[in-house]
Design a protein around this motif. Structure first.
Motif: not given
Length: 250
Positions: A96-101, A130-135, A138-140
């Motif tokens: 999750i930290d990696e995704i947000r960074a 689109q990337q935000d939706a995928a992120d 994944e976070i969910t």
């Protein structure tokens, strides 16, 4: 006859001493110490004191718990589950930290941008959406691994509800959980009513906290970071602990 009488008197005296010892009230559960443990002790000092069993009984969240002397033996199956939960939670948090960074911020268009620049900006915005939706998706999914921590913690707490446990974090003693029979100096413990709790600490900064608990600053040796924690359910105290705030497991 005199010797026999003296011997009988001595025996009677021993019986009286034994009765007095047996009637000695148990040590209160408090910041001044409990079962030979002091809140200022390091983990090494606490284990060397003889007050605890030598083998850990919980490893949840990177902390280590020990039973009081004579307490339950380690439950290897539950501890294996805890270790698995901890590993999954750590992995999920790291991802999750990696995704947000890695998330990019698209700067707004400058005034007077050309048609080509506007088209390119629109394309970048669409790509980011689109990337935000995928992120988010994944976070969910990763959150499900984090959600395993709560049930594991509940299982550990229930396992030691009657016998108590002692929890150590990165900076030493972190939590002292009282056995069910323990009472504070004011007589409060498991089974006390919520009203009795409030009456015992009226005017002493007893405050409601999260999760159906009440907190009270610990005095007489606890230090500014230590608090009593009374867990209340259905109008009665079900658990009592001393907890050090702002300390972590790992």
């Amino acid at each position: 006859m005199t010797l026999v009488a003296a011997g009988a008197a001595a025996c009677d005296g021993d019986k009286g001493g034994g009765a007095a010892a047996a009637s000695t009230p148990p040590q209160p559960f408090g910041a001044g110490g409990y079962r030979g443990l002091q809140l200022s002790m390091t983990k090494e000092e606490a284990l060397a004191s003889g007050a605890l069993e030598s083998a850990p009984v919980s490893v949840l969240n990177g902390c280590t718990d020990y039973a009081y002397k004579g307490g339950p033996a380690p439950d290897q199956a539950r501890m294996a589950t805890e270790a698995d939960v901890h590993a999954k939670a750590d992995k999920a948090l790291a991802r999750i930290d990696e995704i947000r960074a890695k998330r990019k911020t698209i700067p707004p268009l400058a005034p007077g941008a050309s048609l080509k620049e506007m088209q390119e900006h629109s394309a970048r915005l669409q790509e980011q959406l689109q990337q935000d939706a995928a992120d988010r998706q994944e976070i969910t999914a990763l959150d499900k691994d984090l959600d395993l921590v709560g049930p594991a913690r509940k299982a550990r707490d229930e396992a030691f509800r009657a016998t108590g446990r002692v929890n150590f974090g990165t900076k030493g003693l972190r939590q002292l959980v009282a056995p069910a029979e323990a009472r504070t100096a004011e007589g409060v413990g498991a089974g006390s009513t919520e009203e009795q709790l409030k009456q015992a600490y009226a005017g002493k900064e007893l405050k409601p906290a999260e999760g159906g608990t009440y907190e009270l600053p610990a005095e007489n040796g606890g230090g500014p970071d230590w608090f009593y924690e009374f867990t209340v359910a259905e109008g009665k105290v079900v658990a009592l602990a001393l907890v050090k705030h702002d300390t972590y497991c790992s």
